[in-house]
Scaffold this motif. Structure first.
Motif, PDB file in Angstrom:
ATOM      1  N   SER A 147      23.358  26.053  20.288  1.00 55.67           N
ATOM      2  CA  SER A 147      23.161  26.574  21.633  1.00 55.67           C
ATOM      3  C   SER A 147      21.880  26.014  22.257  1.00 55.67           C
ATOM      4  O   SER A 147      21.107  25.302  21.615  1.00 55.67           O
ATOM      5  CB  SER A 147      23.077  28.098  21.587  1.00 55.67           C
ATOM      6  OG  SER A 147      21.951  28.499  20.823  1.00 55.67           O
ATOM      7  N   SER A 148      21.665  26.350  23.505  1.00 53.29           N
ATOM      8  CA  SER A 148      20.410  26.036  24.188  1.00 53.29           C
ATOM      9  C   SER A 148      19.517  27.276  24.160  1.00 53.29           C
ATOM     10  O   SER A 148      19.982  28.384  24.433  1.00 53.29           O
ATOM     11  CB  SER A 148      20.677  25.613  25.631  1.00 53.29           C
ATOM     12  OG  SER A 148      21.372  24.401  25.674  1.00 53.29           O
ATOM     13  N   ILE A 149      18.259  27.075  23.828  1.00 50.58           N
ATOM     14  CA  ILE A 149      17.299  28.178  23.742  1.00 50.58           C
ATOM     15  C   ILE A 149      16.074  27.797  24.549  1.00 50.58           C
ATOM     16  O   ILE A 149      15.554  26.675  24.431  1.00 50.58           O
ATOM     17  CB  ILE A 149      16.913  28.470  22.287  1.00 50.58           C
ATOM     18  CG1 ILE A 149      18.112  29.046  21.526  1.00 50.58           C
ATOM     19  CG2 ILE A 149      15.728  29.428  22.202  1.00 50.58           C
ATOM     20  CD1 ILE A 149      17.869  29.253  20.055  1.00 50.58           C
ATOM     21  N   THR A 150      15.598  28.729  25.357  1.00 55.46           N
ATOM     22  CA  THR A 150      14.389  28.492  26.139  1.00 55.46           C
ATOM     23  C   THR A 150      13.271  29.383  25.609  1.00 55.46           C
ATOM     24  O   THR A 150      13.507  30.531  25.204  1.00 55.46           O
ATOM     25  CB  THR A 150      14.623  28.802  27.621  1.00 55.46           C
ATOM     26  OG1 THR A 150      15.142  30.125  27.769  1.00 55.46           O
ATOM     27  CG2 THR A 150      15.598  27.806  28.226  1.00 55.46           C
ATOM     28  N   ASP A 152      19.197  23.204  21.119  1.00 57.65           N
ATOM     29  CA  ASP A 152      18.472  22.474  22.159  1.00 57.65           C
ATOM     30  C   ASP A 152      17.336  23.391  22.594  1.00 57.65           C
ATOM     31  O   ASP A 152      17.504  24.248  23.458  1.00 57.65           O
ATOM     32  CB  ASP A 152      19.411  22.156  23.322  1.00 57.65           C
ATOM     33  CG  ASP A 152      18.697  21.416  24.456  1.00 57.65           C
ATOM     34  OD1 ASP A 152      17.554  20.971  24.239  1.00 57.65           O
ATOM     35  OD2 ASP A 152      19.275  21.321  25.552  1.00 57.65           O
ATOM     36  N   LEU A 153      16.179  23.243  21.958  1.00 57.17           N
ATOM     37  CA  LEU A 153      15.038  24.121  22.214  1.00 57.17           C
ATOM     38  C   LEU A 153      14.195  23.553  23.349  1.00 57.17           C
ATOM     39  O   LEU A 153      13.561  22.503  23.213  1.00 57.17           O
ATOM     40  CB  LEU A 153      14.186  24.274  20.957  1.00 57.17           C
ATOM     41  CG  LEU A 153      12.892  25.085  21.093  1.00 57.17           C
ATOM     42  CD1 LEU A 153      13.197  26.526  21.500  1.00 57.17           C
ATOM     43  CD2 LEU A 153      12.090  25.059  19.792  1.00 57.17           C
ATOM     44  N   GLY A 154      14.192  24.246  24.473  1.00 52.23           N
ATOM     45  CA  GLY A 154      13.358  23.866  25.603  1.00 52.23           C
ATOM     46  C   GLY A 154      12.131  24.757  25.651  1.00 52.23           C
ATOM     47  O   GLY A 154      12.249  25.990  25.651  1.00 52.23           O
ATOM     48  N   ASP A 174      14.574  32.869  26.894  1.00 53.37           N
ATOM     49  CA  ASP A 174      15.108  33.610  25.745  1.00 53.37           C
ATOM     50  C   ASP A 174      13.991  34.234  24.917  1.00 53.37           C
ATOM     51  O   ASP A 174      14.148  35.329  24.366  1.00 53.37           O
ATOM     52  CB  ASP A 174      15.932  32.680  24.856  1.00 53.37           C
ATOM     53  CG  ASP A 174      17.179  32.183  25.561  1.00 53.37           C
ATOM     54  OD1 ASP A 174      17.968  33.023  26.028  1.00 53.37           O
ATOM     55  OD2 ASP A 174      17.348  30.949  25.667  1.00 53.37           O
ATOM     56  N   MET A 175      12.868  33.513  24.819  1.00 51.26           N
ATOM     57  CA  MET A 175      11.713  34.009  24.067  1.00 51.26           C
ATOM     58  C   MET A 175      10.456  33.757  24.880  1.00 51.26           C
ATOM     59  O   MET A 175      10.331  32.705  25.518  1.00 51.26           O
ATOM     60  CB  MET A 175      11.586  33.305  22.713  1.00 51.26           C
ATOM     61  CG  MET A 175      12.794  33.446  21.804  1.00 51.26           C
ATOM     62  SD  MET A 175      12.489  32.748  20.143  1.00 51.26           S
ATOM     63  CE  MET A 175      12.438  30.982  20.523  1.00 51.26           C
ATOM     64  N   ARG A 202      23.104  36.661  18.963  1.00 47.83           N
ATOM     65  CA  ARG A 202      22.093  35.888  19.686  1.00 47.83           C
ATOM     66  C   ARG A 202      20.694  36.261  19.198  1.00 47.83           C
ATOM     67  O   ARG A 202      19.852  35.397  18.982  1.00 47.83           O
ATOM     68  CB  ARG A 202      22.207  36.147  21.194  1.00 47.83           C
ATOM     69  CG  ARG A 202      21.218  35.366  22.049  1.00 47.83           C
ATOM     70  CD  ARG A 202      21.406  33.867  21.911  1.00 47.83           C
ATOM     71  NE  ARG A 202      20.704  33.130  22.958  1.00 47.83           N
ATOM     72  CZ  ARG A 202      20.670  31.815  23.047  1.00 47.83           C
ATOM     73  NH1 ARG A 202      21.293  31.078  22.142  1.00 47.83           N
ATOM     74  NH2 ARG A 202      20.034  31.215  24.049  1.00 47.83           N
ATOM     75  N   ILE A 203      20.475  37.560  18.997  1.00 51.31           N
ATOM     76  CA  ILE A 203      19.187  38.010  18.457  1.00 51.31           C
ATOM     77  C   ILE A 203      18.976  37.409  17.072  1.00 51.31           C
ATOM     78  O   ILE A 203      17.892  36.905  16.748  1.00 51.31           O
ATOM     79  CB  ILE A 203      19.139  39.546  18.377  1.00 51.31           C
ATOM     80  CG1 ILE A 203      19.205  40.161  19.776  1.00 51.31           C
ATOM     81  CG2 ILE A 203      17.882  40.003  17.635  1.00 51.31           C
ATOM     82  CD1 ILE A 203      17.990  39.938  20.614  1.00 51.31           C
ATOM     83  N   ALA A 204      20.014  37.449  16.244  1.00 48.87           N
ATOM     84  CA  ALA A 204      19.894  36.909  14.888  1.00 48.87           C
ATOM     85  C   ALA A 204      19.587  35.415  14.912  1.00 48.87           C
ATOM     86  O   ALA A 204      18.797  34.920  14.091  1.00 48.87           O
ATOM     87  CB  ALA A 204      21.186  37.177  14.108  1.00 48.87           C
ATOM     88  N   GLU A 205      20.196  34.700  15.844  1.00 50.41           N
ATOM     89  CA  GLU A 205      19.926  33.257  15.940  1.00 50.41           C
ATOM     90  C   GLU A 205      18.472  33.004  16.301  1.00 50.41           C
ATOM     91  O   GLU A 205      17.803  32.143  15.702  1.00 50.41           O
ATOM     92  CB  GLU A 205      20.845  32.616  16.975  1.00 50.41           C
ATOM     93  CG  GLU A 205      20.640  31.100  17.097  1.00 50.41           C
ATOM     94  CD  GLU A 205      21.519  30.463  18.147  1.00 50.41           C
ATOM     95  OE1 GLU A 205      21.772  29.245  18.046  1.00 50.41           O
ATOM     96  OE2 GLU A 205      21.952  31.168  19.091  1.00 50.41           O
ATOM     97  N   LEU A 206      17.959  33.740  17.265  1.00 57.19           N
ATOM     98  CA  LEU A 206      16.553  33.571  17.647  1.00 57.19           C
ATOM     99  C   LEU A 206      15.627  33.903  16.483  1.00 57.19           C
ATOM    100  O   LEU A 206      14.620  33.220  16.255  1.00 57.19           O
ATOM    101  CB  LEU A 206      16.233  34.450  18.855  1.00 57.19           C
ATOM    102  CG  LEU A 206      16.979  34.135  20.149  1.00 57.19           C
ATOM    103  CD1 LEU A 206      16.586  35.118  21.239  1.00 57.19           C
ATOM    104  CD2 LEU A 206      16.734  32.700  20.608  1.00 57.19           C
TER     105      LEU A 206
END
Length: 543
Positions: free
Chosen positions: A91-94, A123-125, A149-150, A389-393
């Protein structure tokens, strides 16, 4: 309130902050918030994650002294993987954070960043700004409502518990107790550091641990030996004698270059470590004590004796550090994390030794040190109804927090072998491209607890470990850790600035030391008494 060794590793106060100069976690000016992280009620211990150490490489110097750090002379020749699967799901994560370092090349031109994304499986932005600009950036982002996201929450905000509940995901069920064991690197974060992310009995983010050792009086020990000075003064009188030996204005040589930092050191001699003292549930402001005023008088006396560079009050820390590197002065005061930068600067100087001098008691015996280990903020998550999604982060942050000696740590900190670093023996040494690309602020997203390691420089590890062994037993817990004060985050910073200005006027010789008591009285009337009441109430609720 009992604070054990692991709990204590997240403490957050620095004595003397605001006195002409002060250093943050990377030797730069820290954020000024006037309060500490952590919620007051109910007791955070009911939701604390289970602590479980995570080590993949045995240290050469085990940290047998309380609060000290383990030391490693070399990076393991065969690093061990700390994780067993790719943490991301494509996924894409910001993410949004800050930095004290130069801006790294953008993703399209940064092989280190590209490699991290490949290893993470996302894809960490990353959006980030210089530390000095981050508070404004954070406020604008929260007000706009378009959250990444974070996001790094590095200082306590107004209406903090309500703001967190209204804006961010509650991570308690994912991290409280044994739930954190699904993320072994996060379980290794010290309990006290977790307290900085707990408000109203809920976990609102993943904290980023930092060393508890706090400020260091960096010492050109080779110059002290060369000039025949006492390298371990036993009291204030011997300390002044040492400084006098090191000072010769005719040769453009002085002992000190930082009045504010030196004041913090002298305050430790006088038994003042933290800004607040607690006894039987009652709080008192340490800088209102006769001991602190004596430290101020002692520092002024050394200034008047000509032991400081004549331009000390008028320059930035970068110039003060250069004075130490070129031998103009012998001491610099700064945050522990800046130590490595001195070793880099002194690499070409024959016999260069950058040690840390531990303050003696003013009249002999031991000094004290404030409980000044802290987190570099905590990573909060945008709300979502999707638990995966939380677990992925959390898996992403767990990967980034992989311990020293792991393949993940090597990739996060040093980049791609042959591009960002080369090996000398088993030690990674950054290339010029690596030095530029690895300023990507991953360490302000997630990081493991600190260790002592200087690639190719085992003597530097010994010097730091020796300092840790001497300094760590002197640490006194900051009683405001984990206590939320609304006054601290609404009016505390302005009042602290005014008090710091008054202190600077005294150190600059424009006001007498006797004016300090009036400045402190004004501070207590403006905010100090309210802080005292709020800390006492929060302490009683948490006890």
């Amino acid at each position: 309130m009992k604070i054990d060794r692991r709990s204590f590793l997240g403490l957050t106060a620095l004595a003397g902050v605001g006195a002409l100069s002060a250093c943050g976690p990377d030797g730069s000016a820290p954020p000024q918030g006037g309060g500490t992280s952590g919620g007051a009620t109910p007791d955070a211990s009911t939701v604390l994650p289970t602590y479980q150490a995570f080590e993949v490489a045995a240290p050469d110097l085990p940290s047998d002294a309380e609060f000290s750090l383990p030391g490693y002379y070399t990076y393991p020749a065969s690093p061990t993987a700390a994780t067993t699967e790719t943490p991301g799901a494509g996924s894409s994560i910001t993410a949004m954070t800050y930095t004290y370092d130069p801006i790294a090349p953008e993703l399209s031109n940064n092989q280190h960043w590209q490699n991290i994304n490949s290893l993470l499986g996302v894809d960490l932005g990353i959006t980030y700004s210089p530390s000095a600009d981050y508070d404004a950036k954070f406020a604008t982002t929260i007000a706009g409502g378009d959250l990444p996201d974070m996001i790094n929450i590095r200082t306590v905000q107004q209406q903090m518990p309500a703001m967190l509940a209204a804006t961010f995901a509650d991570l308690t069920e994912h991290l409280s107790g044994d739930a954190v064991l699904d993320y072994p690197a996060l379980a290794a974060i010290p309990e006290g550091t977790w307290r900085t992310a707990i408000f109203d009995n809920a976990i609102w983010g993943v904290p980023i641990p930092r060393s508890p050792i706090g400020g260091v009086l960096y010492t050109r020990n080779d110059l002290l030996i060369e000039r025949g000075a006492n390298t371990e003064p036993a009291n204030y009188e011997e300390f002044v004698e040492m400084a006098t030996t090191l000072t010769d204005a005719s040769k453009s040589q002085w002992a000190f270059g930082d009045p504010g930092g030196l004041l913090s050191h002298v305050a430790q001699m006088n038994g003042v470590g933290n800004q607040w003292v607690e006894e039987n549930g009652e709080f008192s402001y340490a800088q209102a004590s006769p001991a602190y005023e004596q430290a101020l008088a002692d520092t002024v006396a050394m200034i008047e004796a000509g032991l400081f560079h004549p331009d000390s009050a008028a320059v930035q820390n970068t110039e003060r550090n250069e004075w130490v590197n070129n031998g103009t002065t012998c001491f610099a005061y700064g945050g522990y994390a800046g130590w490595s930068k001195f070793f880099v600067a002194g690499a070409g100087i024959e016999g260069f030794q950058m040690t840390g001098q531990v303050a003696p008691g003013r009249d002999g015996g031991d000094s004290v040190r404030g409980g000044s280990g802290f987190s570099a903020g905590f990573m909060a998550f945008k709300p979502t109804d999707d638990p995966e999604r939380i677990a992925e982060l959390l898996r992403i942050l767990n990967w980034l927090a992989s311990p020293f000696g792991s393949t993940e740590f090597l990739a996060r900190k040093f980049g791609v072998e042959g591009v960002n670093y080369t090996l000398e023996g088993s030690d990674p040494v950054l290339t010029s491209l690596g030095a530029a690309e690895t300023t990507l602020p991953l360490r302000y997203l997630s990081e493991p607890p600190s260790v002592l390691y200087e690639p190719g420089n085992p003597d530097a590890v010994d010097q730091q470990f020796e300092f840790m062994a001497k300094a760590s037993p002197l640490i006194v817990p900051d009683p405001t850790t984990g206590l939320y004060s609304e006054t601290a985050v609404t009016a505390g910073a302005t009042a602290a600035t005014a008090l710091g200005d008054a202190r600077n006027e005294i150190l600059a010789g424009r006001q007498p030391v006797s004016s300090w008591s009036t400045a402190v009285e004004d501070y207590m009337l403006e905010v100090g008494n309210s802080l005292k009441d709020e800390y006492e109430a929060a302490f009683a609720a948490q006890a």
